[in-house]
Design an enzyme around this catalytic site. Structure first.
Site, PDB file in Angstrom:
ATOM      1  N   PRO A 280       0.818  -1.212   0.000  1.00  0.00           N
ATOM      2  CA  PRO A 280       0.000   0.000   0.000  1.00  0.00           C
ATOM      3  C   PRO A 280       0.850   1.260   0.000  1.00  0.00           C
ATOM      4  O   PRO A 280       1.929   1.301   0.611  1.00  0.00           O
ATOM      5  CB  PRO A 280      -0.801  -0.119   1.295  1.00  0.00           C
ATOM      6  CG  PRO A 280       0.088  -0.912   2.203  1.00  0.00           C
ATOM      7  CD  PRO A 280       0.803  -1.898   1.306  1.00  0.00           C
ATOM      8  N   GLY A 281       0.376   2.276  -0.669  1.00  0.00           N
ATOM      9  CA  GLY A 281       1.035   3.582  -0.662  1.00  0.00           C
ATOM     10  C   GLY A 281       0.015   4.659  -0.390  1.00  0.00           C
ATOM     11  O   GLY A 281      -0.115   5.161   0.724  1.00  0.00           O
ATOM     12  N   ARG A 318      -0.843  16.820  -9.419  1.00  0.00           N
ATOM     13  CA  ARG A 318      -1.895  15.874  -9.797  1.00  0.00           C
ATOM     14  C   ARG A 318      -3.041  16.509 -10.593  1.00  0.00           C
ATOM     15  O   ARG A 318      -3.523  15.924 -11.571  1.00  0.00           O
ATOM     16  CB  ARG A 318      -2.447  15.157  -8.562  1.00  0.00           C
ATOM     17  CG  ARG A 318      -1.442  14.236  -7.884  1.00  0.00           C
ATOM     18  CD  ARG A 318      -2.096  13.385  -6.793  1.00  0.00           C
ATOM     19  NE  ARG A 318      -2.936  12.349  -7.389  1.00  0.00           N
ATOM     20  CZ  ARG A 318      -4.253  12.369  -7.406  1.00  0.00           C
ATOM     21  NH1 ARG A 318      -4.914  13.375  -6.840  1.00  0.00           N
ATOM     22  NH2 ARG A 318      -4.932  11.397  -7.971  1.00  0.00           N
ATOM     23  N   CYS A 349       3.786  30.062 -14.783  1.00  0.00           N
ATOM     24  CA  CYS A 349       3.502  30.592 -16.122  1.00  0.00           C
ATOM     25  C   CYS A 349       3.026  29.478 -17.062  1.00  0.00           C
ATOM     26  O   CYS A 349       3.705  29.128 -18.031  1.00  0.00           O
ATOM     27  CB  CYS A 349       4.754  31.278 -16.679  1.00  0.00           C
ATOM     28  SG  CYS A 349       4.430  32.276 -18.141  1.00  0.00           S
ATOM     29  N   GLU A 350       1.882  28.909 -16.757  1.00  0.00           N
ATOM     30  CA  GLU A 350       1.240  27.859 -17.553  1.00  0.00           C
ATOM     31  C   GLU A 350      -0.264  27.980 -17.365  1.00  0.00           C
ATOM     32  O   GLU A 350      -0.731  28.127 -16.227  1.00  0.00           O
ATOM     33  CB  GLU A 350       1.672  26.457 -17.088  1.00  0.00           C
ATOM     34  CG  GLU A 350       3.128  26.129 -17.237  1.00  0.00           C
ATOM     35  CD  GLU A 350       3.473  25.608 -18.624  1.00  0.00           C
ATOM     36  OE1 GLU A 350       2.554  25.402 -19.430  1.00  0.00           O
ATOM     37  OE2 GLU A 350       4.681  25.427 -18.873  1.00  0.00           O
TER      38      GLU A 350
END
Length: 422
Positions: A280-281, A318, A349-350
């Site tokens: 598990p993570g 994400r 700047c995106e």
């Protein structure tokens, strides 16, 4: 939806004994905040299901590799699942036992194999025939036998985002199910390899148990074929990937229910003496963390209202990468109903630099916002894009708040760079 470990009291969001406003004043923003109680509770859910069973938990380091987090899981009894030599070094630095480490990943370098063999890791999860022969050669060079399991790709749909689906035929991971038996036969002939198990990992943020059961059925069919040829297996690694609740329409089982169901199904399929490994993570760390950010500007336009905050896609990638949803709430709730629909965006700047779209918020400039469910793949995927220092990380433990990673300085970002000689 409010994370159970970050709750409103008197219309102020708290992290255990601290208001988030206090923590922002003390440590600054953007700020990653983790709850020790939440981390421990999530681990205990798996651990309780494994009690009295021949089953072990190996935390997937890539989800959150902070040394304090790793150290806590090591103290709780976890082994670890790694995908690089760097992660192995982190585990060792945190007090983890290399002999309880499973080394996964499709592209292990020779020097990573050597390092892992020197540290005597528990097992390599081999993902291709070419890796099999390379591992044998490296093991011969260092005079050791490498313990291995083969990661089988069962061609099972995990029903998750395509970027984090790993168990389909078109994914880069594992050995095709149809080739697994012959790959094991090949491994048996290589002098410096020792077959100890079989591995299967089908993806991440999986919210249903049925894909795991389908994968287990295919793996157990293969196990019985292998043992009919006297290829014995010490363990079965069922991987990780159990999802968490990011939004109200996601209802994954908790770790205890999940592990119990898989163990019962394996027993029904003739598990026998074999050990079961869980990796598990996200389900251990995801809902144990929030990202605290401050509103820099409110910018209304004809088509959109923007809340520009000091966190950005480099801090939490994400949403930009996966279109992922994270709950975003004001730290201080205002009594009136003057909510406005905002896109919560950062200063990078995106146009892809957004953290939440179309959120109803009653906020003003300099307000604090808490972005929920960021304990997994939050800081661990962060970057220095636009030469932005990465955030600080803290762990709250009751009435104590521990700084477990200092905020980077701008100067540190180019400390290892050099000008051309004049």
């Amino acid at each position: 939806m409010t994370n159970a470990f970050f709750t409103y009291r008197d219309d102020v969001l708290h992290a255990e004994a601290f208001s988030l406003s206090e923590l922002a004043e003390r440590f600054g923003t953007p700020l990653y905040i983790y709850s020790k109680a939440a981390l421990t509770q999530a681990y205990d859910a798996y651990s309780n299901a494994c009690k009295g069973k021949n089953a072990t938990i190996h935390y997937a380091v890539k989800a959150n590799s902070n040394l304090a987090v790793l150290s806590l899981f090591a103290e709780l009894g976890a082994g670890f699942d790694i995908v690089s030599a760097g992660e192995l070094s982190r585990v060792i630095a945190a007090g983890g036992n290399p002999n309880r480490v499973v080394f996964s990943g499709v592209g292990k370098h020779d020097d990573e194999m050597r390092y892992a063999l020197e540290k005597d890791v528990f097992c390599f999860n081999v993902e291709s025939r070419s890796e099999l022969t390379r591992l044998n050669a490296v093991a011969r060079e260092v005079g050791k036998r490498a313990r291995l399991s083969i990661r089988v790709n069962p061609n099972v749909d995990a029903k998750t985002h395509p970027y984090i689906s790993t168990g389909l035929r078109g994914n880069k991971f594992g050995v095709a199910y149809e080739e697994a038996l012959s790959t094991y036969r090949e491994a048996l002939q290589l002098s410096h390899l020792q077959i100890v198990g079989i591995d299967c990992h089908i993806g991440s943020q999986i919210t249903e148990v049925s894909p795991y059961l389908n994968a287990i059925d295919k793996v157990m069919d293969l196990v019985h074929q292998l043992e009919a040829e006297n290829i014995s297996l010490h363990h079965i690694d069922v991987g990780g990937g159990l999802g968490i609740t990011y939004s109200d329409d996601e209802t994954p089982p908790d770790g205890s229910t999940f592990a119990s169901q898989l163990l019962s199904h394996l027993a029904e399929r003739g598990l026998g003496h074999r050990q079961v490994l869980f990796e598990p993570g996200r389900s251990l760390v995801g809902n144990a963390g929030i990202l605290l950010t401050k509103v820099s500007f409110l910018k209304p336009t004809e088509t959109k209202n923007f809340a520009i905050v000091d966190a950005a896609m480099n801090d939490l990638t994400r949403p930009a990468m996966y279109g992922a949803y994270h709950n975003i709430v004001p730290v201080i709730r205002r009594e009136n109903d003057n909510e406005t629909l905002y896109d919560v965006v950062g200063p990078v700047c995106e146009s892809g630099d957004w953290l939440g779209r179309d959120r109803l918020l009653n906020i003003e400039t300099n307000d604090l916002l808490a972005i929920h469910s960021v304990g997994a793949y939050g800081f661990s995927m962060s970057s220095n894009y636009n030469t932005r220092p990465r955030a600080a990380e803290i762990i709250v433990d009751g009435s104590e708040a521990h700084l477990v990673r200092e905020r980077e300085t701008i100067e540190s970002l180019f400390a290892n760079e050099h000008l051309l000689p004049k």
